[in-house]
Design a protein around this motif. Structure first.
Motif, PDB file in Angstrom:
ATOM      1  N   LYS A   4      30.650  65.104  59.851  1.00 52.03           N
ATOM      2  CA  LYS A   4      29.988  64.456  60.893  1.00 52.03           C
ATOM      3  C   LYS A   4      30.439  63.215  61.852  1.00 52.03           C
ATOM      4  N   LYS A   5      30.085  62.723  62.661  1.00 56.20           N
ATOM      5  CA  LYS A   5      30.651  62.161  63.758  1.00 56.20           C
ATOM      6  C   LYS A   5      29.342  61.463  63.982  1.00 56.20           C
ATOM      7  N   TYR A   6      28.819  60.126  63.750  1.00 59.74           N
ATOM      8  CA  TYR A   6      28.024  58.815  64.539  1.00 59.74           C
ATOM      9  C   TYR A   6      28.471  58.281  65.158  1.00 59.74           C
ATOM     10  N   LYS A   8      28.335  55.929  68.318  1.00 62.39           N
ATOM     11  CA  LYS A   8      27.809  54.379  68.903  1.00 62.39           C
ATOM     12  C   LYS A   8      27.000  54.879  69.983  1.00 62.39           C
ATOM     13  N   THR A   9      26.971  55.091  70.995  1.00 66.07           N
ATOM     14  CA  THR A   9      26.195  55.268  71.754  1.00 66.07           C
ATOM     15  C   THR A   9      24.925  55.665  72.040  1.00 66.07           C
ATOM     16  N   LYS A  10      24.522  56.231  70.894  1.00 65.86           N
ATOM     17  CA  LYS A  10      23.159  57.277  71.091  1.00 65.86           C
ATOM     18  C   LYS A  10      22.681  57.045  69.480  1.00 65.86           C
ATOM     19  N   ASN A  11      21.942  57.347  69.228  1.00 68.15           N
ATOM     20  CA  ASN A  11      21.175  57.474  68.000  1.00 68.15           C
ATOM     21  C   ASN A  11      21.435  58.597  67.285  1.00 68.15           C
ATOM     22  N   VAL A  12      21.735  59.471  67.493  1.00 69.39           N
ATOM     23  CA  VAL A  12      22.330  60.824  66.316  1.00 69.39           C
ATOM     24  C   VAL A  12      23.555  60.381  65.877  1.00 69.39           C
ATOM     25  N   CYS A  13      23.449  62.194  65.060  1.00 66.68           N
ATOM     26  CA  CYS A  13      24.856  62.045  64.292  1.00 66.68           C
ATOM     27  C   CYS A  13      25.013  63.790  65.309  1.00 66.68           C
ATOM     28  N   ARG A  14      26.850  63.626  65.674  1.00 75.99           N
ATOM     29  CA  ARG A  14      27.078  64.872  66.178  1.00 75.99           C
ATOM     30  C   ARG A  14      27.892  65.561  64.805  1.00 75.99           C
ATOM     31  N   VAL A  15      27.564  66.567  64.263  1.00 74.44           N
ATOM     32  CA  VAL A  15      27.816  67.434  63.732  1.00 74.44           C
ATOM     33  C   VAL A  15      28.577  68.763  63.888  1.00 74.44           C
ATOM     34  N   ARG A  16      29.670  69.144  63.569  1.00 69.51           N
ATOM     35  CA  ARG A  16      30.588  70.041  63.730  1.00 69.51           C
ATOM     36  C   ARG A  16      30.174  71.734  62.330  1.00 69.51           C
ATOM     37  N   PHE A  17      29.686  71.990  62.952  1.00 67.19           N
ATOM     38  CA  PHE A  17      29.766  73.355  61.246  1.00 67.19           C
ATOM     39  C   PHE A  17      31.337  74.374  61.971  1.00 67.19           C
ATOM     40  N   LYS A  18      31.306  74.731  60.933  1.00 66.59           N
ATOM     41  CA  LYS A  18      33.086  75.993  60.598  1.00 66.59           C
ATOM     42  C   LYS A  18      32.753  76.742  59.955  1.00 66.59           C
ATOM     43  N   LEU A  19      32.624  77.537  59.893  1.00 62.55           N
ATOM     44  CA  LEU A  19      32.677  78.620  58.670  1.00 62.55           C
ATOM     45  C   LEU A  19      33.920  80.074  58.920  1.00 62.55           C
ATOM     46  N   GLN A  20      34.158  79.427  57.813  1.00 67.13           N
ATOM     47  CA  GLN A  20      35.471  80.222  58.616  1.00 67.13           C
ATOM     48  C   GLN A  20      36.311  81.515  57.359  1.00 67.13           C
ATOM     49  N   LYS A  21      36.970  82.479  58.617  1.00 67.17           N
ATOM     50  CA  LYS A  21      37.217  83.412  58.388  1.00 67.17           C
ATOM     51  C   LYS A  21      37.585  84.204  56.648  1.00 67.17           C
ATOM     52  N   ILE A  57      28.513  72.666  67.594  1.00 65.58           N
ATOM     53  CA  ILE A  57      28.398  70.876  67.376  1.00 65.58           C
ATOM     54  C   ILE A  57      26.833  71.661  67.616  1.00 65.58           C
ATOM     55  N   LEU A  58      26.569  70.132  66.893  1.00 65.82           N
ATOM     56  CA  LEU A  58      24.811  69.865  66.818  1.00 65.82           C
ATOM     57  C   LEU A  58      24.229  68.331  66.999  1.00 65.82           C
ATOM     58  N   ASP A  59      23.746  68.283  68.095  1.00 69.57           N
ATOM     59  CA  ASP A  59      23.505  66.638  67.324  1.00 69.57           C
ATOM     60  C   ASP A  59      22.447  65.947  66.977  1.00 69.57           C
ATOM     61  N   LEU A  60      22.327  65.353  65.460  1.00 66.16           N
ATOM     62  CA  LEU A  60      21.320  65.193  64.731  1.00 66.16           C
ATOM     63  C   LEU A  60      20.462  64.085  64.722  1.00 66.16           C
ATOM     64  N   GLU A  61      19.164  63.686  64.332  1.00 63.86           N
ATOM     65  CA  GLU A  61      18.728  62.804  64.510  1.00 63.86           C
ATOM     66  C   GLU A  61      19.154  62.274  63.067  1.00 63.86           C
ATOM     67  N   LEU A  62      19.109  61.246  63.004  1.00 61.77           N
ATOM     68  CA  LEU A  62      19.551  60.557  61.786  1.00 61.77           C
ATOM     69  C   LEU A  62      18.466  59.777  61.454  1.00 61.77           C
ATOM     70  N   GLU A  63      19.012  59.328  59.633  1.00 62.32           N
ATOM     71  CA  GLU A  63      17.875  59.070  58.378  1.00 62.32           C
ATOM     72  C   GLU A  63      17.789  60.670  58.649  1.00 62.32           C
ATOM     73  N   ARG A  64      18.156  61.611  58.462  1.00 61.79           N
ATOM     74  CA  ARG A  64      17.210  63.163  58.141  1.00 61.79           C
ATOM     75  C   ARG A  64      17.845  63.695  57.818  1.00 61.79           C
ATOM     76  N   SER A  97      21.642  75.624  52.347  1.00 57.08           N
ATOM     77  CA  SER A  97      22.457  74.004  51.767  1.00 57.08           C
ATOM     78  C   SER A  97      21.639  72.752  52.351  1.00 57.08           C
ATOM     79  N   VAL A  98      21.731  71.991  53.061  1.00 55.52           N
ATOM     80  CA  VAL A  98      21.742  70.697  52.803  1.00 55.52           C
ATOM     81  C   VAL A  98      22.271  69.487  53.195  1.00 55.52           C
ATOM     82  N   ILE A  99      22.261  69.097  54.784  1.00 58.23           N
ATOM     83  CA  ILE A  99      22.728  68.548  55.410  1.00 58.23           C
ATOM     84  C   ILE A  99      21.953  67.198  55.601  1.00 58.23           C
ATOM     85  N   THR A 100      23.141  65.930  55.505  1.00 59.51           N
ATOM     86  CA  THR A 100      21.870  64.477  54.594  1.00 59.51           C
ATOM     87  C   THR A 100      22.883  63.637  56.338  1.00 59.51           C
ATOM     88  N   ILE A 101      21.747  62.907  56.971  1.00 62.35           N
ATOM     89  CA  ILE A 101      22.200  62.051  57.858  1.00 62.35           C
ATOM     90  C   ILE A 101      21.997  61.035  57.792  1.00 62.35           C
TER      91      ILE A 101
END
Length: 101
Positions: A4-6, A8-21, A57-64, A97-101
């Motif tokens: 997760k990368k919050y 500063k310029t947008k009200n979102v969290c950039r999340v990088r999902f990775k599934l390893q071989k 990579i997805l930008d997800l809304e905060l507090e969800r 699975s659940v991710i909390t932002i």
């Protein structure tokens, strides 16, 4: 796994999902399916990397919180080993699975 990368310029969290071989073995495609794409199994295609891992990579809304799973080669559902929590899935009789932002 995900990071997760919050922003500063947008009200979102950039999340990088990775599934390893090493977790999924050889695979042709992986879709990231969850609340953020209305559980559409045909969307959320992850990029296959040269080493056989998959990434998105997805930008997800905060507090969800978002439930999600990985769909490997249209046949096999996999949870994220680093999920924040797991919740029962109403459709598959397994956990999501659940991710909390």
């Amino acid at each position: 796994m995900f990071t997760k990368k919050y922003l500063k310029t947008k009200n979102v969290c950039r999340v990088r999902f990775k599934l390893q071989k090493k977790v999924i073995g050889p695979a042709e495609k992986v879709n990231l399916v969850g609340d953020f794409n209305n559980w559409d199994e045909n969307s959320g295609a992850m990029k296959k990397l040269k080493n056989g891992d998959f990434s998105a990579i997805l930008d997800l809304e905060l507090e969800r919180s978002y439930q999600f799973r990985y769909l490997v080669d249209d046949t096999r559902w996999i949870n994220d080993e680093n999920a924040d929590i797991y919740l029962p899935s109403p459709f598959q009789g397994e956990d999501n699975s659940v991710i909390t932002i």
